[in-house]
Design a protein around this motif. Structure first.
Motif, PDB file in Angstrom:
ATOM      1  N   ALA A 149       0.833  -1.210   0.000  1.00 56.99           N
ATOM      2  CA  ALA A 149       0.000   0.000   0.000  1.00 56.99           C
ATOM      3  C   ALA A 149       0.863   1.254   0.000  1.00 56.99           C
ATOM      4  N   ASP A 150       1.986   1.222   0.726  1.00 55.24           N
ATOM      5  CA  ASP A 150       2.883   2.376   0.755  1.00 55.24           C
ATOM      6  C   ASP A 150       3.508   2.633  -0.615  1.00 55.24           C
ATOM      7  N   ILE A 151       3.868   1.572  -1.325  1.00 52.37           N
ATOM      8  CA  ILE A 151       4.460   1.732  -2.658  1.00 52.37           C
ATOM      9  C   ILE A 151       3.419   2.300  -3.624  1.00 52.37           C
ATOM     10  N   ARG A 152       2.212   1.784  -3.568  1.00 54.59           N
ATOM     11  CA  ARG A 152       1.144   2.314  -4.434  1.00 54.59           C
ATOM     12  C   ARG A 152       0.898   3.794  -4.138  1.00 54.59           C
ATOM     13  N   LYS A 153       0.937   4.151  -2.866  1.00 51.41           N
ATOM     14  CA  LYS A 153       0.720   5.554  -2.486  1.00 51.41           C
ATOM     15  C   LYS A 153       1.858   6.434  -2.979  1.00 51.41           C
ATOM     16  N   LEU A 154       3.075   5.911  -2.908  1.00 51.91           N
ATOM     17  CA  LEU A 154       4.246   6.648  -3.390  1.00 51.91           C
ATOM     18  C   LEU A 154       4.111   6.953  -4.878  1.00 51.91           C
TER      19      LEU A 154
END
Length: 260
Positions: free
Chosen positions: A187-192
């Protein structure tokens, strides 16, 4: 999420362009004329079972291996002919853990910054920023060996972002982690990607890490067997799920959530 400034690429140029790349280990062909591209500020999944060629491809992109057949370009820069320009635009997280366990988080990141010629004052600013991005700012002075597997992965992602690359490659970045940690990191990578305009290629063998909105590049036995949106792959294969589509395309049975 704190802002992570990145290098930019030329308008209209792919973040990553893989063109007819083949690679062999002696008589064994690991990649067979692999071609696909990744648009700037986009997220894609490189999906395939263990042994499909994902790690070999990442090793070619990052110049751990020489590209002998085909071409690889990062924002238009050929990784063989202009490796410096190409690689400074690339951040990578490999499957194997690579932190020095006897050093602190700060020491691990500072060493990486020095390899990229980043001065100590600027390095500290960037370290604070990337640790905030991965929600690890409170672990700055902790020894790496005191971190959980998921926390180590977050530090490795932070390290990959230190030199502000516009392209991030992650090779089985959640291997060995629990379901909650896997979901949180992904989820953090997608948000980045969504908030900072970074391009990310996420390599995995886990079906449950693929969302219906994703673009997938499927590898099987070193070949691209699909290169389209999940919805399109499911539609063209006449299946009901991306897991069923993969099984049909590779003629292999897969366990729930896993292509291995």
């Amino acid at each position: 999420m704190q802002h992570v400034r990145t290098y930019g690429g030329s308008d209209g140029v792919a973040a990553l362009d893989v063109a007819a790349v083949s690679h062999a280990y002696g008589p064994k062909r690991a990649l067979d004329s692999v071609s696909f591209s990744l648009a700037p500020a986009s997220f894609a999944v490189l999906l395939g079972p263990n042994g499909a060629g994902k790690t070999t491809l990442f090793s070619l992109i990052s110049r751990l291996y020489d590209t002998r057949q085909g071409a690889i370009r990062i924002f238009g820069h050929d990784v063989t002919r202009a490796s410096g320009e190409a690689l400074r635009r690339l951040g990578i997280v490999f499957q194997a853990r690579t932190l020095d366990l006897d050093l602190s988080v700060h020491q691990n990141l500072s060493y990486h910054a020095s390899l990229h010629g980043i001065g100590s004052a600027e390095a500290r600013r960037r370290i604070d920023a990337v640790l905030a991005t991965v929600n690890m700012g409170d672990r700055l002075h902790d020894k790496a060996r005191s971190l959980s597997g998921g926390q180590m992965r977050r530090i490795e992602i932070a390290r990959a972002l230190l030199h502000r690359p516009p392209l991030l490659l992650l090779d089985e970045a959640t291997v060995g982690l629990d379901v909650q940690s896997r979901a949180s990191i992904l989820a953090d990578i997608r948000k980045l990607v969504a908030t900072e305009g970074i391009s990310a290629l996420w390599a995995t063998h886990l079906i449950d890490e693929v969302e219906d909105s994703d673009h997938v590049v499927m590898l099987a036995d070193g070949r691209v067997v699909a290169n389209a949106s999940v919805v399109e792959v499911v539609r063209t294969t006449g299946t009901g799920t991306i897991g069923e589509a993969f099984s049909k395309l590779t003629h292999k049975k897969s366990a729930p959530g896993d292509l291995a």
